[in-house]
Design a protein around this motif. Sequence first.
Motif, short mmCIF file in Angstrom:
data_model
loop_
_atom_site.label_atom_id
_atom_site.label_comp_id
_atom_site.label_asym_id
_atom_site.label_seq_id
_atom_site.Cartn_x
_atom_site.Cartn_y
_atom_site.Cartn_z
N ILE A 7 0.83 -1.21 0.00
CA ILE A 7 0.00 0.00 0.00
C ILE A 7 0.87 1.25 0.00
O ILE A 7 0.52 2.25 -0.64
CB ILE A 7 -0.95 0.00 1.22
CG1 ILE A 7 -1.86 -1.23 1.19
CG2 ILE A 7 -1.78 1.28 1.24
CD1 ILE A 7 -2.72 -1.33 -0.04
N LYS A 8 1.98 1.21 0.70
CA LYS A 8 2.87 2.37 0.74
C LYS A 8 3.38 2.72 -0.65
O LYS A 8 3.46 3.89 -1.03
CB LYS A 8 4.04 2.09 1.69
CG LYS A 8 4.98 3.26 1.84
CD LYS A 8 6.11 2.94 2.82
CE LYS A 8 7.08 4.11 2.94
NZ LYS A 8 8.21 3.79 3.87
N PHE A 10 1.83 2.01 -3.52
CA PHE A 10 0.71 2.56 -4.28
C PHE A 10 0.46 4.02 -3.91
O PHE A 10 0.23 4.86 -4.78
CB PHE A 10 -0.56 1.74 -4.01
CG PHE A 10 -0.53 0.35 -4.57
CD1 PHE A 10 0.30 0.02 -5.63
CD2 PHE A 10 -1.34 -0.64 -4.03
CE1 PHE A 10 0.33 -1.26 -6.15
CE2 PHE A 10 -1.33 -1.92 -4.54
CZ PHE A 10 -0.49 -2.24 -5.61
N LEU A 11 0.51 4.32 -2.62
CA LEU A 11 0.27 5.69 -2.17
C LEU A 11 1.36 6.63 -2.68
O LEU A 11 1.07 7.76 -3.10
CB LEU A 11 0.21 5.73 -0.64
CG LEU A 11 -0.15 7.08 -0.01
CD1 LEU A 11 -1.53 7.53 -0.47
CD2 LEU A 11 -0.10 7.00 1.52
N GLU A 12 2.59 6.15 -2.68
CA GLU A 12 3.69 6.96 -3.20
C GLU A 12 3.50 7.27 -4.68
O GLU A 12 3.67 8.41 -5.12
CB GLU A 12 5.02 6.23 -2.99
CG GLU A 12 6.23 7.01 -3.46
CD GLU A 12 7.52 6.21 -3.36
OE1 GLU A 12 8.59 6.83 -3.26
OE2 GLU A 12 7.45 4.96 -3.41
N LEU A 14 0.70 7.38 -6.34
CA LEU A 14 -0.43 8.30 -6.49
C LEU A 14 -0.04 9.73 -6.12
O LEU A 14 -0.37 10.67 -6.86
CB LEU A 14 -1.59 7.83 -5.63
CG LEU A 14 -2.85 8.71 -5.64
CD1 LEU A 14 -3.42 8.82 -7.04
CD2 LEU A 14 -3.89 8.18 -4.66
N LEU A 15 0.65 9.90 -5.02
CA LEU A 15 1.01 11.25 -4.56
C LEU A 15 2.00 11.92 -5.52
O LEU A 15 1.84 13.10 -5.87
CB LEU A 15 1.60 11.19 -3.15
CG LEU A 15 0.62 10.80 -2.04
CD1 LEU A 15 1.35 10.69 -0.70
CD2 LEU A 15 -0.51 11.82 -1.94
N THR A 18 0.21 12.76 -8.82
CA THR A 18 -0.73 13.86 -8.65
C THR A 18 0.00 15.20 -8.62
O THR A 18 -0.46 16.18 -9.23
CB THR A 18 -1.55 13.69 -7.37
OG1 THR A 18 -2.28 12.46 -7.44
CG2 THR A 18 -2.54 14.84 -7.19
N LEU A 85 -2.81 4.05 -10.99
CA LEU A 85 -2.63 5.15 -10.05
C LEU A 85 -1.77 6.25 -10.64
O LEU A 85 -2.03 7.44 -10.42
CB LEU A 85 -2.02 4.63 -8.75
CG LEU A 85 -2.90 3.69 -7.91
CD1 LEU A 85 -2.12 3.14 -6.74
CD2 LEU A 85 -4.16 4.41 -7.44
#
Length: 395
Positions: A7-8, A10-12, A14-15, A18, A85
Amino acid sequence: MPDKTNIKTFLEILLVSTRLGLTSFGGPVAHLAYFKEEYIDRRKWLDEKMYADIIALCQFLPGPASSQVGIAIGMMRGGIVGGFLSWFGFTMPSIIILVVFAMLYQTFSLGEDTFIHSLKIVAAAVVLHAIIGLGKKLTPDKTRLSIALIAALIMLLYPSAWMQLVIIAGAGILGLRLFTNMTETTIKPFSVSISKKTGVSALLLLGTLLIALPIINRMTDHSLLNLFDIFFRVGALVFGGGHVVLPMIEREIVPQEMLTLDQFLAGYGMAQAVPGPLFTFASYLGTMLEGVTGAFVVTIAIFLPSFLFIIAALPFLNELRSHSSFQKILIGVNASVVGILLAAFYDPVLKSAIVTGADFALAAILFALLSIWKLPAWMIVIIGVLGGYILQLIS
């Protein structure tokens, strides 16, 4: 490589994507520079050679090259979910802006305003700049320039979306016969994480949708399905990136009176002012045609082929890049893209935008600011709109 289920990670993805989606003004070339600085230089997700190979692959494929590069990097970092993502973060800011603009356009009847005509003049300057840039890169010799001119002539005489496909196919055949001494022979291989079985499945799905959608569309005659069919076909068949979307979509929408030419070009002009890929112009069109639901449908439709192409191509990257026939076909196709864009510059862009001598003067100033003084596209939009209102006041 990090675990794809992390998850980390994926979040990286995405951020980071973005942030790029909020700040990446200036078109595909600028996007690739932003990607290099963020993904390669700062985060070391890939080395420079691998990044160059991914760019080359995406240049070979139909669709928006910079978006596909971002998708490919996301997939190599976090699998197919990572690719989604990466696309979502990079693309969503401009989608939101253009959907809101379309809603304001409809609510406040902007079609009669100087604002819209100014955006059309901006579009004329930007498209001319794109033609010159593409021409220098893709038609550097007499043979490729001849292909471009022939393509432009045919499009001007027989303007239609299907004729563009015929031109592209013919140019590919010519490339296979003419460009025997222009292929690369020293290609350094690298590995990717997507299996060839998954790649073949993606390609089969792409082909199935291309065949089945027009048939189902004719049988059901549903407005949203019709839009999905149109924009999926454009996303799957357009070579040359965002600017070439202009003639392909215009031939599908304006002659059928789904939108007026003013409405079409106003959105194209506004798309120059936002960060991210120019393909999000489709989100504006979807909103104008069927509201927010239409925006959702056409956005999926026009970008879905990019995902399927990348999934299909990444496992076969080494074979594709080293195949001389594929390289020769692409040289011819790229030359024809310049001609198609040249024809679109005359009709509908130039014919609609340049009505008076003052319009031409403003377009010339904007073009000079863009090409000589290297102002970013979003600043050109602001200057163009202000200039349009000044011309209205003094005329």
